[in-house]
Design a protein around this motif. Structure first.
Motif, PDB file in Angstrom:
ATOM      1  N   LYS A 121      80.874 -33.836  25.608  1.00  0.00           N
ATOM      2  CA  LYS A 121      80.310 -34.218  26.905  1.00  0.00           C
ATOM      3  C   LYS A 121      81.217 -35.114  27.740  1.00  0.00           C
ATOM      4  CE  LYS A 121      75.558 -33.817  25.209  1.00  0.00           C
ATOM      5  NZ  LYS A 121      74.244 -34.507  25.043  1.00  0.00           N
ATOM      6  N   ARG A 122      82.448 -35.339  27.272  1.00  0.00           N
ATOM      7  CA  ARG A 122      83.347 -36.225  28.011  1.00  0.00           C
ATOM      8  C   ARG A 122      84.651 -35.532  28.363  1.00  0.00           C
ATOM      9  NH1 ARG A 122      82.847 -42.270  25.259  1.00  0.00           N
ATOM     10  NH2 ARG A 122      80.658 -42.600  25.817  1.00  0.00           N
ATOM     11  N   SER A 123      85.205 -35.930  29.510  1.00  0.00           N
ATOM     12  CA  SER A 123      86.459 -35.334  29.970  1.00  0.00           C
ATOM     13  C   SER A 123      87.286 -36.364  30.727  1.00  0.00           C
ATOM     14  CB  SER A 123      86.165 -34.138  30.886  1.00  0.00           C
ATOM     15  OG  SER A 123      87.360 -33.611  31.434  1.00  0.00           O
ATOM     16  N   SER A 141      85.592 -33.486  23.138  1.00  0.00           N
ATOM     17  CA  SER A 141      85.944 -33.771  24.519  1.00  0.00           C
ATOM     18  C   SER A 141      87.051 -32.852  25.016  1.00  0.00           C
ATOM     19  CB  SER A 141      86.368 -35.240  24.659  1.00  0.00           C
ATOM     20  OG  SER A 141      87.360 -35.554  23.693  1.00  0.00           O
ATOM     21  N   LEU A 142      87.442 -33.083  26.282  1.00  0.00           N
ATOM     22  CA  LEU A 142      88.373 -32.189  26.955  1.00  0.00           C
ATOM     23  C   LEU A 142      89.218 -32.974  27.951  1.00  0.00           C
ATOM     24  CD1 LEU A 142      87.368 -28.820  28.614  1.00  0.00           C
ATOM     25  CD2 LEU A 142      88.341 -30.629  30.018  1.00  0.00           C
ATOM     26  N   PHE A 167      87.817 -43.473  24.623  1.00  0.00           N
ATOM     27  CA  PHE A 167      86.724 -42.917  25.422  1.00  0.00           C
ATOM     28  C   PHE A 167      86.422 -41.488  24.992  1.00  0.00           C
ATOM     29  CE2 PHE A 167      85.795 -40.207  29.171  1.00  0.00           C
ATOM     30  CZ  PHE A 167      84.526 -40.703  29.506  1.00  0.00           C
ATOM     31  N   LEU A 168      87.446 -40.690  24.837  1.00  0.00           N
ATOM     32  CA  LEU A 168      87.275 -39.284  24.446  1.00  0.00           C
ATOM     33  C   LEU A 168      86.752 -39.148  23.018  1.00  0.00           C
ATOM     34  CD1 LEU A 168      90.549 -37.960  26.051  1.00  0.00           C
ATOM     35  CD2 LEU A 168      88.244 -37.401  26.820  1.00  0.00           C
ATOM     36  N   ASP A 169      86.987 -40.172  22.208  1.00  0.00           N
ATOM     37  CA  ASP A 169      86.537 -40.160  20.811  1.00  0.00           C
ATOM     38  C   ASP A 169      85.197 -40.888  20.648  1.00  0.00           C
ATOM     39  OD1 ASP A 169      87.101 -39.204  18.248  1.00  0.00           O
ATOM     40  OD2 ASP A 169      87.786 -41.177  17.580  1.00  0.00           O
TER      41      ASP A 169
END
Length: 228
Positions: free
Chosen positions: A12-14, A49-50, A223-225
């Motif tokens: 849900k994060r990018s 994430s992406l 943040f991505l983790d």
């Protein structure tokens, strides 16, 4: 409108990188995963994430955000470059926009009667707190986003008018904020100030950015983790 499907599964994060140099610095450092190309973008993703880039300009950004929404992305940090207009900030600073004036054409399609947009408050405050704890120096203020930065730069009337209201100039921030609101995606932006509007520089302030970039990338990785 026909749009080829992006057949990936992610979290849900990018993080969106607006400029190619920042993307080139980041793509091997902040996320491990699979690589795919889509709409002339480079994308790296895993189950959490992406990240993708480069995304230059508000129109292209709108397409990217619509695709990310379809993938279930709920939080996005954009990172790019901006030019300074105010004496309050300097080349080499890390700048966090609190307010964005939309002088690009894309935001008008999402909000015809609105011209000022803000980042998501909860995401901004979370990242701001993390930066303070990690001793990452930054400045905050207002930014104007335009489609034709060179025209803006040549018009003294624009410079005189907006220098009193804003600290920086870019091409994407207001669109990220407005589309984020429309699509109910939490968004915020980080910019490295690499030049000054109205002046010419042969070199970017790489030495000033280098240490900040390393710390910021460590933050983005966490943040991505989902450690932030």
């Amino acid at each position: 409108m026909f749009l080829p499907k992006l057949k990936i599964k992610t979290g849900k994060r990018s993080v969106i990188f607006f400029t190619l140099p920042e993307w080139n610095h980041a793509k091997e450092k902040i996320l491990t995963g699979k690589n795919v190309s889509f709409l002339n973008l480079q994308i790296k993703y895993n189950e959490k994430s992406l990240i993708l880039g480069p995304v230059i300009g508000a129109p292209f950004l709108s397409i990217v955000l619509e695709v990310l929404k379809s993938l279930g992305i709920e939080e996005i940090i954009g990172i790019g470059w901006a030019g300074k207009l105010s004496v309050k900030i300097n080349r080499g600073d890390l700048f966090l926009p609190l307010k964005a004036y939309a002088k690009e054409g894309t935001s008008n399609f999402y909000f015809p009667k609105k011209r000022v947009f803000n980042p998501d408050k909860t995401l901004f405050e979370r990242i701001e707190k993390e930066m303070i704890e990690r001793s990452i120096d930054f400045k905050k203020g207002s930014i104007i986003s335009v489609d034709a930065p060179f025209v803006f730069e040549r018009k003294k009337v624009y410079l005189e008018k907006w220098r009193k209201k804003i600290e920086a100039l870019d091409m994407e921030t207001s669109a990220l904020f407005s589309i984020g609101i429309s699509l109910q995606i939490k968004v915020m932006v980080l910019h490295f100030i690499i030049d000054e509007v109205g002046k010419f520089f042969k070199k970017r302030p790489e030495e000033e950015i280098k240490i900040k970039r390393q710390k910021v990338f460590e933050l983005l990785k966490d943040f991505l983790d989902y450690k932030i």
